[in-house]
Enzyme design. Structure first.
Site, short mmCIF file in Angstrom:
data_model
loop_
_atom_site.label_atom_id
_atom_site.label_comp_id
_atom_site.label_asym_id
_atom_site.label_seq_id
_atom_site.Cartn_x
_atom_site.Cartn_y
_atom_site.Cartn_z
N SER A 152 0.84 -1.19 -0.04
CA SER A 152 -0.21 0.08 -0.05
C SER A 152 1.00 1.42 -0.08
O SER A 152 2.11 0.98 0.62
CB SER A 152 -0.94 0.09 1.30
OG SER A 152 -1.41 1.20 1.50
N TYR A 165 -0.71 -1.20 10.59
CA TYR A 165 -1.12 -1.34 9.36
C TYR A 165 0.21 -0.90 8.29
O TYR A 165 0.81 -1.56 7.43
CB TYR A 165 -2.47 -0.73 8.88
CG TYR A 165 -2.72 -1.04 7.46
CD1 TYR A 165 -3.10 -2.22 6.93
CD2 TYR A 165 -2.54 0.13 6.48
CE1 TYR A 165 -3.38 -2.39 5.64
CE2 TYR A 165 -2.90 -0.20 5.02
CZ TYR A 165 -3.17 -1.30 4.66
OH TYR A 165 -3.37 -1.54 3.38
N1 LIG Z 1 -8.90 -0.68 -0.52
C1 LIG Z 1 -7.89 0.08 -0.33
O1 LIG Z 1 -7.98 1.30 -0.07
C2 LIG Z 1 -6.35 -0.45 -0.17
C3 LIG Z 1 -5.25 0.40 -0.20
C4 LIG Z 1 -4.02 -0.09 -0.49
C5 LIG Z 1 -3.76 -1.44 -0.26
N2 LIG Z 1 -4.76 -2.30 0.02
C6 LIG Z 1 -4.42 -3.87 0.33
O2 LIG Z 1 -5.01 -4.49 -0.79
C7 LIG Z 1 -5.38 -6.05 -0.31
C8 LIG Z 1 -6.77 -6.36 -0.79
O3 LIG Z 1 -7.74 -5.36 0.00
P1 LIG Z 1 -8.97 -5.03 -0.47
O4 LIG Z 1 -8.98 -3.52 -0.59
O5 LIG Z 1 -9.53 -5.90 -1.70
O6 LIG Z 1 -10.01 -5.28 0.92
P2 LIG Z 1 -11.13 -6.41 1.09
O7 LIG Z 1 -12.23 -5.96 0.08
O8 LIG Z 1 -11.75 -6.27 2.36
O9 LIG Z 1 -10.56 -7.85 0.66
C9 LIG Z 1 -9.66 -8.29 1.59
C10 LIG Z 1 -9.42 -9.67 1.38
O10 LIG Z 1 -8.46 -10.33 2.18
C11 LIG Z 1 -8.86 -11.55 2.68
N3 LIG Z 1 -8.43 -11.65 4.19
C12 LIG Z 1 -8.35 -10.87 5.13
N4 LIG Z 1 -8.13 -11.57 6.32
C13 LIG Z 1 -7.79 -13.12 5.98
C14 LIG Z 1 -7.33 -14.23 6.48
N5 LIG Z 1 -7.22 -13.86 7.93
N6 LIG Z 1 -7.32 -15.17 5.85
C15 LIG Z 1 -7.76 -15.14 4.57
N7 LIG Z 1 -7.92 -14.02 3.82
C16 LIG Z 1 -8.12 -13.02 4.51
C17 LIG Z 1 -10.48 -11.32 2.61
O11 LIG Z 1 -11.15 -12.71 2.64
P3 LIG Z 1 -12.02 -13.08 3.53
O12 LIG Z 1 -12.69 -12.10 4.65
O13 LIG Z 1 -12.88 -14.11 3.01
O14 LIG Z 1 -11.16 -14.15 4.39
C18 LIG Z 1 -10.54 -10.62 1.41
O15 LIG Z 1 -10.79 -11.36 0.37
C19 LIG Z 1 -5.04 -5.93 1.10
O16 LIG Z 1 -3.62 -6.42 1.29
C20 LIG Z 1 -5.05 -4.35 1.32
O17 LIG Z 1 -4.15 -4.08 2.63
C21 LIG Z 1 -6.01 -1.69 -0.11
#
Ligand SMILES: NC(=O)c1ccc[n+]([C@@H]2O[C@H](COP(=O)([O-])OP(=O)(O)OC[C@H]3O[C@@H](n4cnc5c(N)ncnc54)[C@H](OP(=O)(O)O)[C@@H]3O)[C@@H](O)[C@H]2O)c1
Length: 273
Positions: A152, A165
């Site tokens: 991120s 984080y």
């Molecule tokens: N959205 C943003 O603004 C943003 C910005 C920068 C970086 N990111 C990064 O992008 C990545 C994806 O995030 P997103 O935005 O797509 O968020 P999201 O929609 O909340 O998706 C998060 C994913 O991670 C999985 N996950 C979380 N904890 C887990 C665990 N203990 N075991 C297995 N799977 C787990 C969730 O699946 P389950 O709940 O089904 O387990 C879900 O599929 C993350 O690493 C996040 O830090 C996001």
């Protein structure tokens, strides 16, 4: 000789195989859709089996790739070894590993339950490091393959009220850049993808309503930028002008000012503040 011929002919017909963590929603689900379009067979991993199965059905309706789903809580000890074992049970060679699973935590560090912090360290740091250690050697031996670690822009600077984080994402960036350099002559690409604010469930799960000056990225933009950058073997990938601007500001602004400014911007509306 005949064996080698048969192997070569069959290898050519085996689709590339991608393993995606956190594929049940958001950015991970978008990686799955985009990689299916590119002809990858997929292993989708997350905790929510229902959502994984829905996504697998959606993909299979529009493409002929094979999609397998495995429910796995990556916060469990040795989750990376389980992930590796599961991947091996489908295919001996993984072409692309996307370490995308992650979650946010928002609030005073001292208010955070220790067990939730431990889960974050496990999912972001242990799984990323250990799975890279497990999957990379075979890719290097094959002289092909790629690993995308999703970090991120939050990893570019300290973020009060999101301290753990930002720190875990900083680890992922530093780790990925170092290993990418070690692997540079092996034809294997290690990418660290650093999205900014992206429209997914992430912020709701973290209990955070971000105040941002620019509109959010879509998961589609993030994934297309990341996969396009794989072609040029780019290591550090940011999204759009916002990503570049964040990279420059955080590189040149004195860290103390940056941390103080970020603290004002991010801090929760606690009565004591
Ligand atoms: N959205 C943003 O603004 C943003 C910005 C920068 C970086 N990111 C990064 O992008 C990545 C994806 O995030 P997103 O935005 O797509 O968020 P999201 O929609 O909340 O998706 C998060 C994913 O991670 C999985 N996950 C979380 N904890 C887990 C665990 N203990 N075991 C297995 N799977 C787990 C969730 O699946 P389950 O709940 O089904 O387990 C879900 O599929 C993350 O690493 C996040 O830090 C996001």
């Amino acid at each position: 000789m005949v064996e080698l011929f048969i192997q070569t002919v069959f290898m050519e017909h085996i689709a590339p195989f991608a393993v995606i963590t956190g594929a049940s929603r958001g950015i991970g689900a978008e990686y799955a859709r985009a990689l299916a379009v590119q002809g990858y067979d997929l292993l989708l991993v997350a905790r929510d089996q229902t959502r994984l199965n829905q996504l697998a059905r959606e993909i299979q309706q529009t493409s002929s790739v094979q999609v397998w789903t495995e429910p796995l809580d990556l916060a469990r000890p040795n989750a990376a070894a389980t992930l590796y074992r599961l991947a091996q049970s489908y295919r001996p060679h993984v072409s692309l590993l996307v370490n995308n699973a992650g979650f946010g935590l928002y609030g005073l560090f001292t208010d955070m339950p220790l067990s939730t912090i431990q889960d974050m360290l496990q999912v972001h740091i242990h799984v990323t490091t250990e799975s890279t250690r497990l999957f990379l050697p075979d890719m290097m031996n094959q002289r092909q393959g790629a690993i995308i670690n999703v970090a991120s822009v939050a990893g570019f600077f300290p973020i009060p009220y999101m301290a753990e984080y930002a720190a875990t994402k900083a680890f992922i960036i530093s780790f990925s850049e170092a290993v990418a350099m070690e692997a540079r002559e092996s034809e294997v690409t290690i990418q660290v993808c650093c999205p900014g604010y992206t429209k997914t469930d992430f912020h709701q799960t973290a209990g955070h309503s971000p105040r941002h000056v620019s509109p959010p990225h879509s998961p589609h933009d993030v994934v297309q930028t990341s996969l396009n950058a794989l072609k040029s073997h780019q290591t550090l990938v940011t999204i759009g002008w916002q990503g570049l601007a964040t990279q420059w500001i955080t590189r040149f602004m004195p860290k103390k000012w940056l941390t103080r400014l970020t603290s004002r911007f991010v801090r929760p509306n606690y009565p004591s503040h």
